[in-house]
Structures are given as C-alpha cells and as structure tokens.
Design a protein around this motif. Structure first.
Motif, PDB file in Angstrom:
ATOM      1  N   UNK A   1       2.946 -41.737 -47.406  1.00  0.00           N
ATOM      2  CA  UNK A   1       2.457 -41.196 -46.176  1.00  0.00           C
ATOM      3  C   UNK A   1       2.927 -40.208 -45.308  1.00  0.00           C
ATOM      4  N   UNK A   2       2.509 -39.311 -44.493  1.00  0.00           N
ATOM      5  CA  UNK A   2       2.914 -38.024 -43.774  1.00  0.00           C
ATOM      6  C   UNK A   2       3.536 -38.207 -42.298  1.00  0.00           C
ATOM      7  N   UNK A   3       2.472 -38.857 -42.186  1.00  0.00           N
ATOM      8  CA  UNK A   3       2.675 -39.063 -40.927  1.00  0.00           C
ATOM      9  C   UNK A   3       4.253 -39.902 -39.875  1.00  0.00           C
ATOM     10  N   UNK A   4       4.159 -39.933 -39.053  1.00  0.00           N
ATOM     11  CA  UNK A   4       6.028 -40.769 -38.425  1.00  0.00           C
ATOM     12  C   UNK A   4       5.637 -42.412 -38.457  1.00  0.00           C
ATOM     13  N   UNK A   5       5.991 -43.102 -39.192  1.00  0.00           N
ATOM     14  CA  UNK A   5       5.705 -44.118 -39.508  1.00  0.00           C
ATOM     15  C   UNK A   5       7.036 -44.936 -39.143  1.00  0.00           C
ATOM     16  N   UNK A   6       6.415 -45.791 -38.649  1.00  0.00           N
ATOM     17  CA  UNK A   6       6.752 -47.014 -37.509  1.00  0.00           C
ATOM     18  C   UNK A   6       6.703 -48.589 -37.886  1.00  0.00           C
ATOM     19  N   UNK A   7       7.615 -49.346 -38.047  1.00  0.00           N
ATOM     20  CA  UNK A   7       7.429 -50.514 -38.158  1.00  0.00           C
ATOM     21  C   UNK A   7       8.211 -51.644 -37.307  1.00  0.00           C
ATOM     22  N   UNK A   8       7.562 -52.568 -37.061  1.00  0.00           N
ATOM     23  CA  UNK A   8       7.164 -53.080 -35.910  1.00  0.00           C
ATOM     24  C   UNK A   8       7.149 -54.799 -35.780  1.00  0.00           C
ATOM     25  N   UNK A  28       1.894 -42.044 -34.499  1.00  0.00           N
ATOM     26  CA  UNK A  28       2.708 -42.933 -35.305  1.00  0.00           C
ATOM     27  C   UNK A  28       1.651 -43.780 -36.300  1.00  0.00           C
ATOM     28  N   UNK A  29       1.757 -43.974 -37.171  1.00  0.00           N
ATOM     29  CA  UNK A  29       1.154 -45.033 -38.997  1.00  0.00           C
ATOM     30  C   UNK A  29       2.214 -46.443 -37.947  1.00  0.00           C
ATOM     31  N   UNK A  30       1.888 -46.994 -37.762  1.00  0.00           N
ATOM     32  CA  UNK A  30       2.431 -48.050 -37.476  1.00  0.00           C
ATOM     33  C   UNK A  30       1.877 -49.584 -38.309  1.00  0.00           C
ATOM     34  N   UNK A  31       3.286 -49.930 -39.142  1.00  0.00           N
ATOM     35  CA  UNK A  31       3.587 -50.798 -39.641  1.00  0.00           C
ATOM     36  C   UNK A  31       3.348 -52.419 -38.969  1.00  0.00           C
ATOM     37  N   UNK A  84      11.143 -44.826 -37.127  1.00  0.00           N
ATOM     38  CA  UNK A  84      10.905 -46.107 -36.554  1.00  0.00           C
ATOM     39  C   UNK A  84      10.993 -47.017 -37.258  1.00  0.00           C
ATOM     40  N   UNK A  85      12.200 -48.623 -36.508  1.00  0.00           N
ATOM     41  CA  UNK A  85      11.594 -50.526 -36.580  1.00  0.00           C
ATOM     42  C   UNK A  85      11.950 -50.677 -35.194  1.00  0.00           C
ATOM     43  N   UNK A  86      11.122 -51.291 -35.047  1.00  0.00           N
ATOM     44  CA  UNK A  86      10.929 -51.790 -34.028  1.00  0.00           C
ATOM     45  C   UNK A  86      11.000 -53.326 -34.191  1.00  0.00           C
ATOM     46  N   UNK A  87      13.215 -53.697 -33.784  1.00  0.00           N
ATOM     47  CA  UNK A  87      13.034 -55.224 -34.211  1.00  0.00           C
ATOM     48  C   UNK A  87      12.758 -56.312 -33.121  1.00  0.00           C
ATOM     49  N   UNK A 130      16.845 -40.245 -46.777  1.00  0.00           N
ATOM     50  CA  UNK A 130      15.843 -39.194 -45.494  1.00  0.00           C
ATOM     51  C   UNK A 130      17.131 -38.112 -44.278  1.00  0.00           C
ATOM     52  N   UNK A 131      17.819 -39.198 -43.906  1.00  0.00           N
ATOM     53  CA  UNK A 131      19.057 -39.377 -42.921  1.00  0.00           C
ATOM     54  C   UNK A 131      18.546 -38.524 -41.753  1.00  0.00           C
ATOM     55  N   UNK A 132      17.605 -39.809 -41.504  1.00  0.00           N
ATOM     56  CA  UNK A 132      16.792 -40.559 -39.503  1.00  0.00           C
ATOM     57  C   UNK A 132      16.459 -41.186 -40.068  1.00  0.00           C
ATOM     58  N   UNK A 133      16.537 -41.393 -38.460  1.00  0.00           N
ATOM     59  CA  UNK A 133      15.239 -43.101 -38.200  1.00  0.00           C
ATOM     60  C   UNK A 133      16.119 -43.336 -36.958  1.00  0.00           C
ATOM     61  N   UNK A 134      15.057 -44.413 -36.469  1.00  0.00           N
ATOM     62  CA  UNK A 134      15.680 -44.993 -34.684  1.00  0.00           C
ATOM     63  C   UNK A 134      15.237 -46.603 -35.507  1.00  0.00           C
ATOM     64  N   UNK A 135      16.017 -47.072 -35.242  1.00  0.00           N
ATOM     65  CA  UNK A 135      16.363 -48.611 -35.287  1.00  0.00           C
ATOM     66  C   UNK A 135      16.469 -49.144 -32.898  1.00  0.00           C
ATOM     67  N   UNK A 136      15.027 -49.604 -32.965  1.00  0.00           N
ATOM     68  CA  UNK A 136      15.327 -49.883 -31.796  1.00  0.00           C
ATOM     69  C   UNK A 136      15.365 -51.236 -31.960  1.00  0.00           C
ATOM     70  N   UNK A 137      15.993 -52.753 -31.793  1.00  0.00           N
ATOM     71  CA  UNK A 137      16.242 -54.169 -31.202  1.00  0.00           C
ATOM     72  C   UNK A 137      16.160 -54.507 -30.262  1.00  0.00           C
ATOM     73  N   UNK A 138      15.474 -55.301 -29.634  1.00  0.00           N
ATOM     74  CA  UNK A 138      14.856 -56.356 -28.290  1.00  0.00           C
ATOM     75  C   UNK A 138      15.952 -56.772 -27.799  1.00  0.00           C
TER      76      UNK A 138
END
Length: 282
Positions: A1-8, A28-31, A84-87, A130-138
C-alpha cells in the motif's frame, strides 16, 4: 500500500469512530481495529454514505490478547508503510479503592496501558525502518489530576503519561513523533462500563456510599456541559497531518482543562486538596 496508512484502535465508537471517518477524508488508508467486528455496521454505513468505504479496512484486534496482537502484526507486514498509529482503545472503571479488587485494576490496565504498549510495539519496527511516523496516544485530564472514586481509570492514565514521555525521547532519533492528547469531559460512552464497579461504593451499606453519591452527582452535573468529540477528532487530524518535528508532547483540550492543570501544578498540594474536598464532600 502506497497511501498514507493509519492504524486506529477502538474504532467502533467514540473518538475512534469519528477519527476513522475524518482520517479517511484526509486521504489516509485506515486500518480500523476493534475487538468485536460485529460493531462495525454503523461505521460501514457512514463511510458508504460518504463514499469513503474504499479508504477503510476493518480488522479484529483485542489489545489484551497476545495472539490477537501477533495476528495483527502479521497483517501489518503487507503494508509498505505505517504512517500513523492512534492508540484510542480504552474504558473506564470507577469506585473507591478499598472496594475495587486487584483483578479489576489489572483489567483496567490490560486495556488502557498494557494493551496500548503491545500495539505500539507491533507498529514501531515498521516506523523505525522507514524512519518516520506518528504515534498519538489518547490520554485524559485524569492523567494529570486525580479524582476520588476513579482511581482505576486515573492510575492507568497516569501510567500512560510516563510511558508516552519516555517513548517520545526514545524514538525521536528515528524520526518518529509521539504525542499525548489529554481530553477533558466529552460526549462519548467511555463511562458506560464503569457503573458496575461503582455500584459497590454506591451500595447503602458501603462506608463510601455518601461520598460516592456525591461524586456521581458531580459527574452527572457536568453532563450538560460535555464537549463536542469532534473538537478532539479535529485535533487528532491536525496533528496527524503536521510536518514531522513540529509537534508537542502534550495537547490538553476541553472546557477548563488547561486552567485546572495549571492550578493543580501551581498550588501547594494542601491548598489543592482543600479545594477538591470542599467542592465534593462539604
């Protein structure tokens, strides 16, 4: 997948539900993960109405089960990048400490803290390579301010504060941002599951009954001024699309949240204690 991928995580309701939709709108392509996939129908219907169904993939994930984490980790191998990971997965338990069992505390931490760590560990190798990414913890304002009758939930959010602070320092050299969002009271269903535990302290024979009833009244009083969850979701999306290295660690949001945190950190504990106890129990 080449789209920006987010995990929620916890995408079936609340912030997770709304964030899935908004991130799909952002391209985003969201999981979208949830423990029970039968709860996805409403989200599927909403996405279809908006023409966003191709941007979301639903996956079963129980953050408290090692096998479920491993299976989800295998699914992640099929993606070229995890942006991206949104916990978000979590729930809240209430009740006075003496009447909450240790096992109930463990269940609270299994989801709100250890489950979050497990998902983060599954995603981190991808972001590090991949040397990049964001993790957002709620997180929650409860990770900054204790409140009587809510110690299981508050304790789990305090633990998340420390973990997030350490993790941000650890993964910064790999181009990964870690962000902690601390909402106040919002119109979500997070307190729905806490009532069963609170019933022990609400029982007429409980020595904590008078205090628990006052805590319940205080919570109920605030129902009329609950914030719009979309405010938090817009913040999540704003952080998700920010350029790397421009984020802060903590983002507090909600009516009176910043003022409450400021006062609690500035006032001597004895004075803060008097204010809280007088408000609740006098």
């Amino acid at each position: 997948m080449k789209k920006k991928t987010a995990v929620i995580t916890g995408a079936s309701s609340g912030f997770g539900f709304l964030t899935t939709i908004e991130l799909a709108k952002e391209g985003f392509y969201v999981l979208a993960t949830m423990r029970d996939l039968s709860k996805r129908e409403k989200l599927v219907e909403t996405l279809t109405d908006l023409g966003l169904q191709d941007y979301v993939d639903f996956q079963r994930l129980d953050v408290t089960k090692e096998q479920s984490i491993q299976e989800f980790g295998s699914i992640l191998e099929g993606f070229e990048q995890i942006t991206l990971l949104v916990n978000n997965a979590g729930f809240a338990l209430g009740g006075f400490a003496e009447e909450v069992t240790v096992e109930e505390y463990r269940k609270q931490f299994d989801t709100n803290f250890f489950g979050l760590i497990a998902v983060t560990k599954a995603v981190l190798p991808h972001m590090r390579k991949q040397q990049y990414g964001k993790i957002i913890n709620i997180g929650s304002i409860s990770g900054q301010i204790g409140f009587p009758g809510l110690s299981p939930y508050v304790s789990s959010k305090y633990a998340l504060e420390g973990f997030s602070e350490c993790l941000r320092l650890e993964v910064n050299p790999f181009g990964i941002d870690v962000v902690l969002i601390e909402p106040g009271s919002y119109n979500t269903n997070i307190w729905t599951t806490g009532k069963q535990i609170a019933q022990k302290s609400l029982h007429i024979e409980s020595p904590y009954n008078p205090m628990m009833e006052k805590v319940e009244r205080e919570i109920a009083k605030g129902q009329s001024s609950l914030g719009d969850p979309m405010d938090v979701v817009r913040l999540i999306c704003s952080i998700a699309t920010k350029k790397s290295k421009t984020t802060k660690l903590r983002y507090s949001i909600g009516k009176g949240v910043k003022a409450s945190i400021f006062l609690k950190n500035c006032l001597p504990w004895r004075l803060w204690e008097i204010i809280v106890l007088k408000r609740l129990f006098k």
